[in-house]
Enzyme design. Structure first.
Site, short mmCIF file in Angstrom:
data_model
loop_
_atom_site.label_atom_id
_atom_site.label_comp_id
_atom_site.label_asym_id
_atom_site.label_seq_id
_atom_site.Cartn_x
_atom_site.Cartn_y
_atom_site.Cartn_z
N CYS A 55 4.86 -0.04 2.66
CA CYS A 55 5.38 -1.34 3.08
C CYS A 55 6.67 -1.21 3.89
O CYS A 55 6.88 -1.93 4.86
CB CYS A 55 5.57 -2.27 1.89
SG CYS A 55 6.70 -1.64 0.64
N ASP B 294 0.83 -1.21 0.00
CA ASP B 294 0.00 0.00 0.00
C ASP B 294 0.86 1.26 0.00
O ASP B 294 0.44 2.29 0.54
CB ASP B 294 -0.94 0.00 1.21
CG ASP B 294 -0.15 -0.02 2.51
OD1 ASP B 294 1.10 -0.06 2.45
OD2 ASP B 294 -0.77 0.02 3.58
N HIS C 68 9.07 -3.65 -3.26
CA HIS C 68 8.28 -3.89 -2.06
C HIS C 68 9.17 -4.45 -0.94
O HIS C 68 10.05 -5.26 -1.19
CB HIS C 68 7.18 -4.91 -2.40
CG HIS C 68 6.29 -5.25 -1.25
ND1 HIS C 68 5.26 -4.43 -0.85
CD2 HIS C 68 6.28 -6.31 -0.40
CE1 HIS C 68 4.66 -4.99 0.20
NE2 HIS C 68 5.27 -6.12 0.49
N HIS D 246 0.39 11.33 -12.85
CA HIS D 246 -0.18 9.98 -12.68
C HIS D 246 0.77 9.12 -11.85
O HIS D 246 1.95 9.06 -12.15
CB HIS D 246 -0.37 9.30 -14.05
CG HIS D 246 -1.27 10.04 -14.97
ND1 HIS D 246 -1.35 9.78 -16.32
CD2 HIS D 246 -2.16 11.06 -14.74
CE1 HIS D 246 -2.23 10.61 -16.87
NE2 HIS D 246 -2.72 11.39 -15.94
#
Length: 208
Positions: free
Chosen positions: A16, A13, A120, A201
């Protein structure tokens, strides 16, 4: 020493790193907001050390940026959290098998371990047995006189090597991404960052 080193998965999310640190330090995967505050306060308190050259943005900008739950942490944040907890943080990189050790120069007496797949962070823990509940995890390890954590270190490295053999990492220089907003196809972290800066973005999906 009985047991096995296991990877405890932290939700993806954008927080991490913070939640992985929260887990290995405090057995708490919900510490991101609190640890972001710690980092912002540390950086704000020492604008000489944490200057624009070091942070890549002004001290004030960085403090606002790191409090945003969408922003990712990395080396700067790990070094500050190592200092905050007074423990070494070992971050194993699956792709390169490298271990970056934060807080090493402070000769802390304890160490925790994270594993990184290119995008991650997850937590590493010593479990009494494969499949044992997380409450039995040991995540803090004493550092020996030789500055290692003994057999645990080999077990951790074996787990990282195994993940590397399975290619369970993201090659951030060459992976292909699609922008979730405008569907543009991008290659590598560099293009993704440039696209994000140009368009605002930030919702990317990896695709093969």
């Amino acid at each position: 020493m009985e047991g096995t080193v296991v990877r405890r998965v932290i939700p993806s999310d954008n927080s991490c790193l913070f939640n992985a640190v929260g887990y290995v330090m405090d057995h708490d995967k919900q510490k991101a907001a609190e640890l972001r505050q710690v980092i912002a306060a540390t950086v704000a308190s020492d604008p000489v050390k944490y200057n624009e050259a070091f942070l890549g943005k002004s001290n004030e900008e960085y403090c606002t940026w790191i409090l945003d739950p969408e922003k990712w942490g990395g080396a700067i944040e790990l070094s500050i959290l190592s200092q905050y907890y007074g423990r070494e943080i070992a971050a194993y990189d699956i792709q390169t098998l490298r271990c970056d050790l934060y807080g090493q120069e402070k000769k802390y007496q304890e160490r925790v371990m994270l594993i990184y797949d290119g995008l991650h962070y997850d937590a590493l823990a010593m479990s009494p047995a494969e499949g044992a509940p997380e409450e039995f995890d040991q995540t803090i390890f004493p550092v020996n006189k030789d500055r290692t954590i003994g057999a645990v270190e080999n077990l951790a490295l074996n787990l990282v090597k195994d993940a590397n053999r399975k290619r369970s990492y993201t090659d951030t220089a060459n992976f292909t991404l699609r922008c979730g907003v405008c569907q543009a196809g991008l290659i590598g972290q560099k293009e993704a960052v440039e696209h994000a800066q140009a368009t605002g973005h930030v919702n990317f999906q990896e695709y093969r």
